[in-house]
Design a protein around this motif. Structure first.
Motif, PDB file in Angstrom:
ATOM      1  N   ARG A 162     -13.015   4.354  -9.393  1.00 16.93           N
ATOM      2  CA  ARG A 162     -13.481   3.492  -8.322  1.00 16.93           C
ATOM      3  C   ARG A 162     -12.934   2.082  -8.495  1.00 16.93           C
ATOM      4  NH1 ARG A 162     -15.562   5.029  -3.905  1.00 16.93           N
ATOM      5  NH2 ARG A 162     -17.228   3.468  -3.900  1.00 16.93           N
ATOM      6  N   GLU A 163     -12.542   1.460  -7.369  1.00 18.29           N
ATOM      7  CA  GLU A 163     -12.000   0.106  -7.395  1.00 18.29           C
ATOM      8  C   GLU A 163     -12.317  -0.606  -6.089  1.00 18.29           C
ATOM      9  OE1 GLU A 163      -7.917   0.929  -9.961  1.00 18.29           O
ATOM     10  OE2 GLU A 163      -7.779   0.231  -7.888  1.00 18.29           O
ATOM     11  N   VAL A 165     -10.730  -2.907  -3.171  1.00 21.39           N
ATOM     12  CA  VAL A 165      -9.394  -3.158  -2.633  1.00 21.39           C
ATOM     13  C   VAL A 165      -9.523  -4.076  -1.419  1.00 21.39           C
ATOM     14  CG1 VAL A 165      -9.364  -1.171  -1.061  1.00 21.39           C
ATOM     15  CG2 VAL A 165      -7.222  -2.050  -1.971  1.00 21.39           C
ATOM     16  N   THR A 175     -13.525   1.553  -3.057  1.00 18.30           N
ATOM     17  CA  THR A 175     -12.676   2.708  -2.770  1.00 18.30           C
ATOM     18  C   THR A 175     -12.524   3.588  -4.006  1.00 18.30           C
ATOM     19  OG1 THR A 175     -10.646   1.576  -3.445  1.00 18.30           O
ATOM     20  CG2 THR A 175     -11.298   1.364  -1.124  1.00 18.30           C
ATOM     21  N   THR A 176     -11.959   4.769  -3.781  1.00 15.89           N
ATOM     22  CA  THR A 176     -11.505   5.652  -4.852  1.00 15.89           C
ATOM     23  C   THR A 176      -9.986   5.673  -4.841  1.00 15.89           C
ATOM     24  OG1 THR A 176     -13.460   7.058  -4.695  1.00 15.89           O
ATOM     25  CG2 THR A 176     -11.507   8.016  -5.738  1.00 15.89           C
ATOM     26  N   ARG A 177      -9.388   5.456  -6.022  1.00 15.20           N
ATOM     27  CA  ARG A 177      -7.918   5.450  -6.112  1.00 15.20           C
ATOM     28  C   ARG A 177      -7.404   6.793  -6.594  1.00 15.20           C
ATOM     29  NH1 ARG A 177      -4.176   3.681 -10.328  1.00 15.20           N
ATOM     30  NH2 ARG A 177      -5.931   2.800 -11.497  1.00 15.20           N
ATOM     31  N   ASP A 187       0.171   4.971  -5.294  1.00 15.30           N
ATOM     32  CA  ASP A 187      -1.290   4.926  -5.401  1.00 15.30           C
ATOM     33  C   ASP A 187      -1.864   4.810  -4.007  1.00 15.30           C
ATOM     34  OD1 ASP A 187      -1.993   4.713  -8.378  1.00 15.30           O
ATOM     35  OD2 ASP A 187      -0.436   3.180  -8.154  1.00 15.30           O
ATOM     36  N   ASN A 188      -2.867   5.636  -3.716  1.00 18.29           N
ATOM     37  CA  ASN A 188      -3.595   5.583  -2.459  1.00 18.29           C
ATOM     38  C   ASN A 188      -5.055   5.270  -2.735  1.00 18.29           C
ATOM     39  OD1 ASN A 188      -1.828   6.317  -0.134  1.00 18.29           O
ATOM     40  ND2 ASN A 188      -1.478   8.165  -1.327  1.00 18.29           N
ATOM     41  N   TRP A 189      -5.679   4.523  -1.829  1.00 17.49           N
ATOM     42  CA  TRP A 189      -7.096   4.195  -1.946  1.00 17.49           C
ATOM     43  C   TRP A 189      -7.833   4.711  -0.719  1.00 17.49           C
ATOM     44  CZ3 TRP A 189      -3.204   1.268  -3.841  1.00 17.49           C
ATOM     45  CH2 TRP A 189      -3.320   0.761  -5.148  1.00 17.49           C
ATOM     46  N   ASP A 191     -11.802   4.966   1.263  1.00 19.27           N
ATOM     47  CA  ASP A 191     -13.099   4.311   1.346  1.00 19.27           C
ATOM     48  C   ASP A 191     -14.254   5.297   1.163  1.00 19.27           C
ATOM     49  OD1 ASP A 191     -13.451   5.632   3.803  1.00 19.27           O
ATOM     50  OD2 ASP A 191     -12.842   3.885   4.989  1.00 19.27           O
TER      51      ASP A 191
END
Length: 214
Positions: A162-163, A165, A175-177, A187-189, A191
């Motif tokens: 989790r991060e 962004v 979000t989750t990366r 890298d995709n993030w 929501d």
């Protein structure tokens, strides 16, 4: 712009053997991203995801222009229509124009696997294969193919945690990366509703491409 840069941007406009992934039925939504290369805005990527009685359709339009000073040196457009039925990838049609070079891909799921036609070639991909169109996190740990040239991608994916962004307007969201590594580094993030929120990719020429959701 050199040849490596041109090939790289084309690959990003698109850009593992596992069971077929099932798509969690999303609500209909529109997505729009500002696209940056090395911090300079070069265009937009827009998507229209529509939930229908028999499945989901996702239409994409990408328009990029790379400039040296005020002079455009490279133009790129990409259009795609992707369809899912009963939670599984069903078909894809794409058309890409990179400075006048046109590529078209057609893919559809059959009983034997995913039939992919690109140019004059035709291949059968694993039955669980899906295009790397980024918006659907459910497919990232399965077989992936490039929606621009139809080739299978030698990448591995992992959920990286989790991060927070930042979106294009400066707001931060949780979000989750997901990280993809191999022949591509992206890298995709996503929501809280599993909606695609951002992208960052390292290009072969050392530059960085970023998507920031509008």
């Amino acid at each position: 712009m050199d040849a490596v840069s041109r090939r790289t941007i084309m690959a990003m406009g698109s850009i593992l053997l596992a069971p077929a992934q099932v798509l969690a039925a999303p609500t209909s939504r529109k997505l729009a991203f500002a696209v940056f290369r090395n911090g300079v805005r070069i265009g937009e990527h827009r998507m229209d995801i529509v939930r229908q009685a028999d499945g989901v359709s996702a239409s994409s339009e990408v328009s990029l222009v790379v400039k040296v000073g005020p002079v455009p040196v490279y133009r790129y457009t990409h259009r795609a229509v992707e369809r899912w039925r009963a939670g599984r990838f069903a078909s894809l049609e794409t058309s890409t124009n990179g400075n006048g070079k046109v590529q078209r891909v057609s893919a559809r799921r059959t009983g034997a696997g995913v039939m992919i036609e690109a140019g004059k070639g035709q291949v059968i991909a694993p039955v669980g294969a899906a295009p790397l169109t980024h918006w659907n996190a459910a497919v990232l740990d399965g077989p992936l193919f490039n929606p621009q040239d139809g080739k299978m991608l030698a990448v591995t994916a992992r959920r990286a945690g989790r991060e927070a962004v930042k979106l294009a307007d400066g707001r931060s969201i949780q979000t989750t990366r997901w990280s993809l590594r191999g022949e591509t580094q992206i890298d995709n993030w996503y929501d809280e509703a599993d909606g695609w929120a951002a992208l960052r990719g390292k290009l072969p020429d050392g530059s960085t491409m970023e998507y920031r959701r509008l």
